[in-house]
Scaffold this motif. Structure first.
Motif, PDB file in Angstrom:
ATOM      1  N   ALA A 149       0.823  -1.218   0.000  1.00 11.14           N
ATOM      2  CA  ALA A 149       0.000   0.000   0.000  1.00 11.14           C
ATOM      3  C   ALA A 149       0.852   1.262   0.000  1.00 11.14           C
ATOM      4  O   ALA A 149       0.403   2.314  -0.477  1.00 11.14           O
ATOM      5  CB  ALA A 149      -0.947   0.000   1.193  1.00 11.14           C
ATOM      6  N   ASP A 150       2.075   1.185   0.515  1.00 11.04           N
ATOM      7  CA  ASP A 150       2.954   2.362   0.509  1.00 11.04           C
ATOM      8  C   ASP A 150       3.334   2.774  -0.906  1.00 11.04           C
ATOM      9  O   ASP A 150       3.634   3.945  -1.155  1.00 11.04           O
ATOM     10  CB  ASP A 150       4.220   2.086   1.323  1.00 11.04           C
ATOM     11  CG  ASP A 150       3.967   2.122   2.828  1.00 11.04           C
ATOM     12  OD1 ASP A 150       2.915   2.657   3.228  1.00 11.04           O
ATOM     13  OD2 ASP A 150       4.818   1.620   3.584  1.00 11.04           O
ATOM     14  N   ARG A 151       3.318   1.839  -1.831  1.00 10.01           N
ATOM     15  CA  ARG A 151       3.607   2.191  -3.225  1.00 10.01           C
ATOM     16  C   ARG A 151       2.486   3.056  -3.793  1.00 10.01           C
ATOM     17  O   ARG A 151       2.729   3.926  -4.628  1.00 10.01           O
ATOM     18  CB  ARG A 151       3.789   0.921  -4.062  1.00 10.01           C
ATOM     19  CG  ARG A 151       5.014   0.100  -3.653  1.00 10.01           C
ATOM     20  CD  ARG A 151       5.124  -1.177  -4.483  1.00 10.01           C
ATOM     21  NE  ARG A 151       6.265  -1.989  -4.088  1.00 10.01           N
ATOM     22  CZ  ARG A 151       7.496  -1.903  -4.602  1.00 10.01           C
ATOM     23  NH1 ARG A 151       7.731  -1.019  -5.553  1.00 10.01           N
ATOM     24  NH2 ARG A 151       8.471  -2.683  -4.181  1.00 10.01           N
ATOM     25  N   ALA A 152       1.264   2.814  -3.346  1.00  6.07           N
ATOM     26  CA  ALA A 152       0.153   3.670  -3.753  1.00  6.07           C
ATOM     27  C   ALA A 152       0.236   5.030  -3.064  1.00  6.07           C
ATOM     28  O   ALA A 152      -0.180   6.047  -3.640  1.00  6.07           O
ATOM     29  CB  ALA A 152      -1.174   2.995  -3.420  1.00  6.07           C
ATOM     30  N   GLU A 153       0.795   5.059  -1.877  1.00  9.44           N
ATOM     31  CA  GLU A 153       0.887   6.327  -1.143  1.00  9.44           C
ATOM     32  C   GLU A 153       1.866   7.288  -1.805  1.00  9.44           C
ATOM     33  O   GLU A 153       1.620   8.489  -1.868  1.00  9.44           O
ATOM     34  CB  GLU A 153       1.297   6.062   0.301  1.00  9.44           C
ATOM     35  CG  GLU A 153       1.446   7.310   1.160  1.00  9.44           C
ATOM     36  CD  GLU A 153       0.188   8.172   1.240  1.00  9.44           C
ATOM     37  OE1 GLU A 153       0.327   9.393   1.450  1.00  9.44           O
ATOM     38  OE2 GLU A 153      -0.919   7.630   1.075  1.00  9.44           O
ATOM     39  N   TRP A 154       2.994   6.768  -2.315  1.00  6.67           N
ATOM     40  CA  TRP A 154       3.908   7.709  -2.980  1.00  6.67           C
ATOM     41  C   TRP A 154       3.282   8.253  -4.259  1.00  6.67           C
ATOM     42  O   TRP A 154       3.550   9.406  -4.641  1.00  6.67           O
ATOM     43  CB  TRP A 154       5.282   7.108  -3.243  1.00  6.67           C
ATOM     44  CG  TRP A 154       5.469   6.096  -4.326  1.00  6.67           C
ATOM     45  CD1 TRP A 154       5.717   4.768  -4.168  1.00  6.67           C
ATOM     46  CD2 TRP A 154       5.480   6.308  -5.757  1.00  6.67           C
ATOM     47  NE1 TRP A 154       5.858   4.145  -5.388  1.00  6.67           N
ATOM     48  CE2 TRP A 154       5.719   5.072  -6.388  1.00  6.67           C
ATOM     49  CE3 TRP A 154       5.307   7.433  -6.562  1.00  6.67           C
ATOM     50  CZ2 TRP A 154       5.784   4.915  -7.774  1.00  6.67           C
ATOM     51  CZ3 TRP A 154       5.377   7.280  -7.950  1.00  6.67           C
ATOM     52  CH2 TRP A 154       5.605   6.043  -8.536  1.00  6.67           C
ATOM     53  N   VAL A 155       2.424   7.456  -4.907  1.00  6.78           N
ATOM     54  CA  VAL A 155       1.713   7.959  -6.079  1.00  6.78           C
ATOM     55  C   VAL A 155       0.798   9.108  -5.685  1.00  6.78           C
ATOM     56  O   VAL A 155       0.762  10.151  -6.352  1.00  6.78           O
ATOM     57  CB  VAL A 155       0.898   6.828  -6.747  1.00  6.78           C
ATOM     58  CG1 VAL A 155       0.010   7.389  -7.854  1.00  6.78           C
ATOM     59  CG2 VAL A 155       1.832   5.765  -7.315  1.00  6.78           C
TER      60      VAL A 155
END
Length: 338
Positions: A149-155
């Protein structure tokens, strides 16, 4: 931020070598199984050596020479690191009210992977393509991901940093999984979601992919590895061994960049149904890593539309179907600009 209003003529790249990009997904997921045992703590993506980075950078620059020159280059700070983003601004004759399109790449391919697609879209609306945090490219990671989910957060933080309120989000392969996770967690900025051969989120990878991928992380003879690459990528051994600027860049990134290995998960039906934005899915007819016919059936049963199977394509669908996909996606975005 640097600017460059002039555009270089783009040389047509061969598509055959791009077919092997599919193997990176499978190999990466297979390696994740071993990495979870050897290094269970979250890791920051990094270059293994300065020499390795220099070798990759030379290959990256060679591929970027083939792309239309960006209007601007951004380095956007987020809580996980800095994102390198290339922008192609809408032309002066572009229709009013057209929302930007944001392009999320597959593993190890970064912004350069869209080289065959960009000419169809440049000028009509503003485009943004980036190198992902936690992957080879010009982005840098400073804080580990605790979960996928952190990969979506940087987006989400990247979009905020670029002052993008709403956009058409497009993701290929692993980038499709990131785009879908972002749309699920942070739907407010997503005008539409386009998933091009998204891995895992619709259907798990076939067992055969993991079996072939195991040869890539074992001390097997190179001919065996070449055969595994060909089987996963839906191509031939000869094409696996072909060298182009793009394949050299991908190989250099895979060899010299140590990437964190959080993997996506398959969404539940309720999660998919909770997404209120329009969702389209594009699946390869051959050697799909998105789930093939099962993914198609599931997407259609969940009301996603359109759900298109592209003939004579493999996991590298965006490059292989670039001519047809260009106007197809522009029309889809225009329908959902409101």
């Amino acid at each position: 931020m640097s600017t460059g209003p002039n555009r270089r003529p783009r040389r047509r790249r061969t598509l055959t070598a791009l077919k092997v990009l599919a193997v990176l997904v499978a190999a990466w997921l297979a390696i994740d199984k071993a990495a979870g045992i050897v290094a269970p703590e979250p890791q920051v993506g990094h270059w293994r050596s300065q020499e390795g980075y220099d070798s990759y950078r030379a290959a990256y620059d060679a591929v970027m020479e083939d792309l239309p020159e960006p209007t601007r280059t951004h380095d956007v700070r987020t809580g996980f690191g800095t994102v390198r983003v290339y922008e192609w601004a809408a032309g002066k004759d572009a229709a009013d009210g057209r929302l930007p399109a944001v392009l999320l790449p597959g593993i190890s391919s970064g912004a350069p992977m869209w080289g065959d697609n960009l000419p169809s879209w440049i000028g009509g609306r503003t485009l943004y393509a980036m190198d992902a945090i936690g992957d080879s490219g010009m982005s840098t990671q400073s804080v580990p991901f605790a979960s996928f989910a952190d990969r979506a957060e940087w987006v989400e933080q990247m979009l905020a940093g670029l002052d993008i309120d709403r956009a058409h989000m497009v993701g290929h392969s692993f980038g499709g999984a990131v785009a879908a996770t972002h749309a699920l967690d942070r739907p407010g900025r997503v005008a539409s979601l386009t998933l091009l051969e998204p891995v895992v989120v619709l259907e798990a990878l076939p067992v055969s992919v993991y079996l072939w991928s195991s040869l890539l992380i074992l001390p097997a003879p190179q001919p065996w590895k070449d055969r595994a690459l060909a089987e996963i990528g839906g191509t031939t051994v000869e094409e696996v061994r072909e060298r182009t600027p793009m394949s050299v860049m991908v190989d250099e990134g895979a060899e010299h960049y140590a990437a964190p290995t959080q993997v996506p998960r398959t969404f539940t039906d309720d999660e998919w149904r909770s997404m209120e934005m329009p969702v389209r899915v594009d699946i390869a007819a051959e050697k799909s890593l998105a789930g093939g016919g099962e993914a198609v059936d599931r997407a259609r049963s969940l009301g996603m539309a359109p759900v298109t199977v592209w003939p004579e394509t493999t996991h590298s669908l965006p490059m292989q179907a670039a001519e047809e996909l260009g106007p197809e996606l522009e029309g889809y975005w225009s329908t959902h600009d409101g």
